[in-house]
Design a protein around this motif. Structure first.
Motif, PDB file in Angstrom:
ATOM      1  N   CYS A  35      32.974  41.549  48.202  1.00 39.96           N
ATOM      2  CA  CYS A  35      31.841  40.773  47.695  1.00 39.96           C
ATOM      3  C   CYS A  35      31.759  39.462  48.462  1.00 39.96           C
ATOM      4  O   CYS A  35      32.788  38.870  48.802  1.00 39.96           O
ATOM      5  N   PHE A  37      30.530  36.858  47.100  1.00 40.10           N
ATOM      6  CA  PHE A  37      30.628  35.819  46.077  1.00 40.10           C
ATOM      7  C   PHE A  37      32.044  35.790  45.485  1.00 40.10           C
ATOM      8  O   PHE A  37      32.820  36.742  45.645  1.00 40.10           O
ATOM      9  N   CYS A  39      32.544  34.599  41.817  1.00 42.85           N
ATOM     10  CA  CYS A  39      32.104  33.995  40.556  1.00 42.85           C
ATOM     11  C   CYS A  39      33.320  33.647  39.701  1.00 42.85           C
ATOM     12  O   CYS A  39      34.289  34.418  39.643  1.00 42.85           O
ATOM     13  N   CYS A  42      34.165  36.408  37.197  1.00 42.93           N
ATOM     14  CA  CYS A  42      34.006  37.799  37.661  1.00 42.93           C
ATOM     15  C   CYS A  42      34.924  38.743  36.865  1.00 42.93           C
ATOM     16  O   CYS A  42      36.114  38.489  36.728  1.00 42.93           O
ATOM     17  N   THR A  44      35.189  42.021  37.690  1.00 45.15           N
ATOM     18  CA  THR A  44      35.555  43.173  38.537  1.00 45.15           C
ATOM     19  C   THR A  44      36.313  42.684  39.771  1.00 45.15           C
ATOM     20  O   THR A  44      36.008  43.092  40.898  1.00 45.15           O
ATOM     21  N   VAL A  48      36.627  42.911  44.289  1.00 48.88           N
ATOM     22  CA  VAL A  48      36.169  41.685  44.955  1.00 48.88           C
ATOM     23  C   VAL A  48      37.274  41.048  45.785  1.00 48.88           C
ATOM     24  O   VAL A  48      37.118  40.779  46.984  1.00 48.88           O
ATOM     25  N   GLY A  84      31.975  44.358  42.999  1.00 52.67           N
ATOM     26  CA  GLY A  84      31.641  43.900  44.324  1.00 52.67           C
ATOM     27  C   GLY A  84      30.141  43.726  44.543  1.00 52.67           C
ATOM     28  O   GLY A  84      29.347  43.791  43.636  1.00 52.67           O
ATOM     29  N   GLN A 110      23.637  41.082  43.317  1.00 49.47           N
ATOM     30  CA  GLN A 110      23.259  39.748  42.867  1.00 49.47           C
ATOM     31  C   GLN A 110      22.039  39.174  43.585  1.00 49.47           C
ATOM     32  O   GLN A 110      21.578  38.093  43.253  1.00 49.47           O
ATOM     33  N   LYS A 129      23.229  34.802  40.128  1.00 51.88           N
ATOM     34  CA  LYS A 129      24.338  34.209  39.376  1.00 51.88           C
ATOM     35  C   LYS A 129      24.009  32.774  38.952  1.00 51.88           C
ATOM     36  O   LYS A 129      23.585  31.957  39.765  1.00 51.88           O
TER      37      LYS A 129
HETATM   38  S1  SF4 Z   1      30.497  38.737  39.370  1.00 52.35           S
HETATM   39 FE1  SF4 Z   1      29.510  40.094  40.872  1.00 52.35          FE
HETATM   40  S2  SF4 Z   1      28.741  38.724  42.456  1.00 52.35           S
HETATM   41 FE2  SF4 Z   1      30.248  37.574  41.281  1.00 52.35          FE
HETATM   42  S3  SF4 Z   1      32.192  37.830  42.402  1.00 52.35           S
HETATM   43 FE3  SF4 Z   1      32.108  39.424  40.803  1.00 52.35          FE
HETATM   44  S4  SF4 Z   1      31.218  41.201  41.821  1.00 52.35           S
HETATM   45 FE4  SF4 Z   1      30.784  39.425  43.135  1.00 52.35          FE
END
Ligand code: SF4
Length: 242
Positions: A35, A37, A39, A42, A44, A48, A84, A110, A129
């Motif tokens: 990913c 990003f 966040c 997050c 997941t 990532v 991701g 995103q 986001k």
């Molecule tokens: S929430 Fe989504 S965009 Fe943000 S780091 Fe996790 S997978 Fe990436």
């Protein structure tokens, strides 16, 4: 193997889509690894963080479709491609292969990147986001992602909301896209544990944010927004592979 290699974190299902426009619908998930990003909340990280890179499998689109076919028993259901950020992967061939067999495809991203193969998706779920993520918002990138959808792609905007700043962000971004359906969902602060097996979810906290969000949108007369919890979080917590 033909075509480019995809980096796959996990393929699982059939289960239900737990959020947004397709909530409750039967689907097989294809979760890509990596990913652009990071966040703050997050849920997941295994798809990532580069610490999990060893768990990501390089697969051809054909091999991914083989697994989707095996899991679904050949029933051409909805395939949800998530991460991701799947937009960093070359997904064009996967969609082409699946559609030949009648599978439908939904993309969860995103909106930081756009690809011409977005147009092959049946559903494009864009989740910009909000401030609580700690990520900067790129208005132009989101506009490009929306524009990349095809004439047969249904687009939906989805916002995770933790607080007033997130709500204001969602309201403002959605105003630029009055023709698109909007889904608001209360955020889940609980980070997944390293082993992913015994996640303890702050259900009361999520429910409190959900009630607040419903009241906030109603007081604002924002009746176009649909407000939903993450169904899979309520059922399974942050457990992987469901
Ligand atoms: S929430 Fe989504 S965009 Fe943000 S780091 Fe996790 S997978 Fe990436």
């Amino acid at each position: 193997m033909s075509g480019e290699t995809l980096r796959i974190s996990e393929i699982f299902g059939p289960t239900i889509q737990g959020e947004g426009a397709l909530i409750g619908m039967a689907t097989v998930f294809v979760r890509t690894g990596g990913c652009d990003f990071r966040c703050s909340w997050c849920d997941t990280l295994h798809a990532v963080d580069s610490a999990y890179r060893d768990t990501w499998t390089p697969m051809s689109a054909d091999a991914v479709m083989d697994e989707v076919r095996r899991l679904s028993g050949g029933a051409p259901l909805m395939v949800t491609v998530s991460g991701g950020n799947p937009a960093i992967q070359p997904l064009g061939r996967l969609i082409e292969l699946g559609k030949r067999e009648g599978y439908r495809f939904a993309l969860e991203t995103q909106g930081s990147l756009s690809r011409d193969w977005f147009a092959g998706f049946d559903v494009l779920s864009l989740s910009p986001k909000p401030p609580s993520s700690g990520m900067a918002f790129d208005r132009k990138a989101l506009a490009d992602a929306v524009a990349a959808a095809g004439p047969n792609t249904a687009i939906a905007l989805k916002f995770v909301v933790f607080d007033e700043a997130d709500y204001g962000f969602a309201r403002e971004v959605a105003r630029a896209y009055p023709h698109l359906p909007v889904y608001l969902q209360p955020g889940n602060h609980t980070p997944p544990p390293a082993d992913q097996e015994d996640a303890v979810i702050d259900i009361p906290g999520i429910m409190a944010r959900l009630r607040w969000l419903i009241d906030r949108a109603a007081n604002d007369r924002w009746f176009e927004a649909s407000i939903l919890p993450q169904l899979h979080t309520l059922i399974w917590g942050n457990l992987r592979g469901v």
